[in-house]
Design a protein around this motif. Structure first.
Motif, short mmCIF file in Angstrom:
data_model
loop_
_atom_site.label_atom_id
_atom_site.label_comp_id
_atom_site.label_asym_id
_atom_site.label_seq_id
_atom_site.Cartn_x
_atom_site.Cartn_y
_atom_site.Cartn_z
N ALA A 136 0.82 -1.21 0.00
CA ALA A 136 0.00 0.00 0.00
C ALA A 136 0.86 1.26 0.00
N GLY A 137 2.13 1.13 -0.34
CA GLY A 137 3.01 2.27 -0.45
C GLY A 137 3.68 2.68 0.84
N GLY A 138 3.55 1.85 1.89
CA GLY A 138 4.14 2.18 3.18
C GLY A 138 5.52 1.60 3.38
N GLN A 139 6.11 1.93 4.50
CA GLN A 139 7.43 1.42 4.86
C GLN A 139 7.37 0.00 5.42
N GLY A 140 6.19 -0.43 5.85
CA GLY A 140 6.09 -1.75 6.48
C GLY A 140 6.69 -1.77 7.87
N GLY A 180 2.68 9.03 16.16
CA GLY A 180 3.80 9.11 15.22
C GLY A 180 4.84 8.08 15.59
N GLY A 181 5.72 7.79 14.65
CA GLY A 181 6.78 6.84 14.96
C GLY A 181 7.58 6.47 13.73
N TYR A 182 8.81 6.08 13.94
CA TYR A 182 9.70 5.68 12.84
C TYR A 182 10.98 5.11 13.43
N ASP A 183 11.78 4.49 12.57
CA ASP A 183 13.09 4.00 12.97
C ASP A 183 14.05 5.18 13.06
N THR A 184 14.73 5.31 14.19
CA THR A 184 15.67 6.42 14.37
C THR A 184 17.07 6.08 13.89
N PRO A 234 7.71 9.44 7.03
CA PRO A 234 7.97 8.08 7.51
C PRO A 234 9.26 7.51 6.93
N LYS A 235 9.95 6.73 7.74
CA LYS A 235 11.18 6.10 7.28
C LYS A 235 11.44 4.86 8.14
N SER A 236 12.15 3.92 7.56
CA SER A 236 12.53 2.70 8.27
C SER A 236 13.87 2.23 7.74
N THR A 237 14.56 1.45 8.54
CA THR A 237 15.88 1.00 8.15
C THR A 237 16.18 -0.35 8.79
N GLY A 238 17.38 -0.87 8.57
CA GLY A 238 17.77 -2.17 9.11
C GLY A 238 19.21 -2.48 8.78
#
Length: 363
Positions: A136-140, A180-184, A234-238
């Motif tokens: 759906a176009g999100g970061q998951g 709100g929330g995201y990977d820092t 929004p952003k996410s990482t790993g």
């Protein structure tokens, strides 16, 4: 009762955390908790699968089978502790193990043989929670803020939670109900890799080795120059970004840095990158979960960065041990799937709308 199991194995590659939760009448009551450690061979294989390697399709499938067996062991322990049977549980939410996370390319991959887990446990299994949000176009990711709101939100009060696993993320539960929330950025992932290289152990117990060092001049600024830190949410990482080779590329400019000083600087990286994102929200408390909550040196450093106006404490203060929170969220996500209710927050992931997350593997 309305019983669901949640199980999580995270970026730290240490093992499976599981909880059995009763969601009767809108409450969330933990009936039992369990932890199953990964054998070293599986840790090594999961680490290797983070990057392209020979015969990876077959190796991934075999690792997924082994994960299913360990998740099944976790379920068996949860049921035994609570004196329950598999027929008492409506479903088990199984996160699986992330080996790739590339939402910018339209995919994320958490491996586990969910069919085998259903077969071994005799329980409906809900897995693959992130893919629908990505579709759906999100970061998951992160998915935990939605669960944090359900479990810890308090009307009229802003709360900030930090989950410090391999990767760190925050959930901001605003007093008006917005989330709100995201990977820092890195949580424990770089610290664990560094101490494993130099000490041959999996993690820095209580941050003792980091506490023996001092900051390497210029290194923290170099690490914080990574463009990810300046990206808007929004952003996410790993591990696709924050891995040993990323660190080594920066350390090439600091050839005389002592290992313990690098360790202290990596701990500072986690604390500073988190504090920079938390401070603007003006919360009078930060609640920490994940393995980082057990690192006294990191907790002290976070407190120093945030100052006296924000009290840093673990989620134990909210009634939930730090090592159970993520598993509880995946039990909640399984519950939401069972009720055919959305599990994501578009304000967090950037998806086009709310979606029911997960795929069902019947018992």
């Amino acid at each position: 009762m309305s019983l669901y199991i949640g199980m999580m194995s995270g970026t730290s590659l240490d093992g499976v955390d599981g909880v059995l939760v009763d969601f009767w009448a809108g409450a969330a009551r933990t009936m039992s908790a369990a932890y199953v450690e990964f054998p070293q061979a599986l840790r090594d294989e999961l680490m290797a699968l983070q990057a392209a390697s020979p015969n990876e399709i077959e190796r991934e499938a075999l690792a997924a089978n082994k994960l299913a067996e360990l998740y099944a062991d976790c379920i068996a322990e949860l049921l035994a502790k609570a004196d329950m049977k598999s027929a008492d549980v409506r479903a088990a939410g199984a996160h699986g193990q992330t080996i790739r996370h590339r939402p910018e390319l339209g995919f994320t991959r958490q491996i586990i043989n969910a069919s085998l887990l259903a077969e071994l446990s005799g329980i409906d299994v809900i897995a693959d929670f992130r893919s629908r949000d990505v579709a759906a176009g999100g970061q998951g990711a992160p998915l935990v803020p939605a669960g944090h709101k359900a479990l810890f939100g308090k009307e009229g009060k802003t709360r900030v939670l930090a989950n410090i696993g391999g990767i760190a993320n925050i959930s901001v539960l605003h007093k008006d109900g917005a989330v709100g929330g995201y990977d820092t950025g890195p949580g424990n992932v770089l610290m664990n890799a560094w101490i494993s290289r130099h000490k041959g152990v999996e993690f820095d117990d209580n941050g003792a080795w980091a506490a023996s060092g001092k900051e390497v001049p210029g290194l923290l600024a170099a690490l914080l120059s990574e463009p990810y830190f300046a990206l808007p949410a929004p952003k996410s990482t790993g591990r696709d970004l924050f891995h040993a080779a990323w660190l080594d590329a920066h350390l090439a400019r600091f050839p005389d840095a002592k290992p313990e000083d690098v360790m202290f600087t990596l701990m500072r990286l986690t604390a500073v990158s988190l504090a920079r994102e938390i401070a603007p929200h003006g919360s009078d408390a930060l609640y920490v979960c994940g393995g980082g909550a057990y690192n006294a040196t990191l907790m002290r450093e976070l407190q120093m960065e945030l100052g006296e106006s924000t009290k840093v404490e673990s989620t134990e203060a909210l009634g939930v041990p730090p090592n159970r929170v993520e598993a509880m969220v995946f039990a909640w996500l399984a519950f939401r799937f069972g009720e055919r209710m959305p599990g994501n927050l578009p304000s967090v992931t950037g998806a086009r709308g709310e979606r029911i997350l997960g795929a069902l593997y019947p018992r």
